[in-house]
Design a protein around this motif. Structure first.
Motif: not given
Length: 209
Positions: A18-27, A46-54, A182-192
């Motif tokens: 696709x030529x559309x700009x991908x939506x970045x991940x929440x992370x 990186x896969x197809x570069x979704x986050x790298x492009x962001x 570790x400077x920041x750490x969190x775990x759980x549902x709802x992030x991905x």
């Protein structure tokens, strides 16, 4: 095994580009907010570069690494279409002297790996952390997000993916052995969340001592 994994991911990414700009991940959005000024961002898996492009769109110098030739080709084409500068490298985490393939630049480096750690073996995780240590210096950061041992029983949208459910304490210990705290750490549902798959993940932002 390496060949079969490569074949699997090439087939997985062999879908119409696709030529559309991908939506970045929440992370990626979270990490971008934590970085502040420009960094050399090195994304593993990186896969197809979704986050790298962001990251590139925000002025970071980005190197994007993936073992899938198909994914890299799609990422390169999309970066060209969108006018973003990303250095795509087709390489496996076990590629000899991998850090030497990555351009040195800038004062600050961020290693970025979303949904990569749980997609490699424990031995490969050690190799990844060795590369992260070789590519960073004191004050640099590493940002990772991965499925944990608490995610084993959840619904998976992609059942055929290789997955290793990671104990965060073990990962933190392995990272500490390479000089990361570790400077920041969190775990759980709802992030991905993805369709019916609400992965129980760990997010870590680590700093190199």
């Amino acid at each position: 095994m390496a060949s079969s994994k490569s074949d699997y991911w090439n087939q997985y990414y062999a879908r119409p580009a696709t030529n559309a700009r991908p939506v970045p991940s929440q992370f990626a959005v979270f990490v971008a907010g934590e970085l502040g000024g420009p960094h050399r961002v090195i994304e593993f898996g990186c896969g197809t570069g979704r986050d790298s492009l962001f990251f590139a769109s925000y002025g970071h110098q980005v190197t994007a690494i993936d073992s899938s030739t198909t994914a890299i080709e799609h990422g390169q084409a999309l970066a060209s279409e969108l006018g973003e500068k990303v250095d795509f490298i087709q390489a496996d985490v076990n590629t000899p002297d991998l850090p030497s393939l990555i351009t040195e630049a800038g004062d600050r480096t961020a290693i970025y790996a979303r949904f990569f750690v749980h997609a490699i073996t424990e031995e490969e995780q050690g190799t990844f952390l060795d590369s992260a240590a070789a590519l960073t210096k004191s004050g640099d950061v590493m940002a990772v997000e991965y499925r944990t041992i608490r995610d084993q029983s959840g619904t998976k949208e992609t059942d055929s993916h290789y997955r290793r459910f990671v104990n965060p304490a073990d990962f933190d210990h392995a990272a500490a052995q390479r000089g990361f705290r570790v400077q920041y750490a969190v775990e759980g549902f709802g992030f991905a969340k993805y369709k019916h798959d609400d992965a129980y993940v760990a997010r870590r932002l680590l700093v190199r001592d």
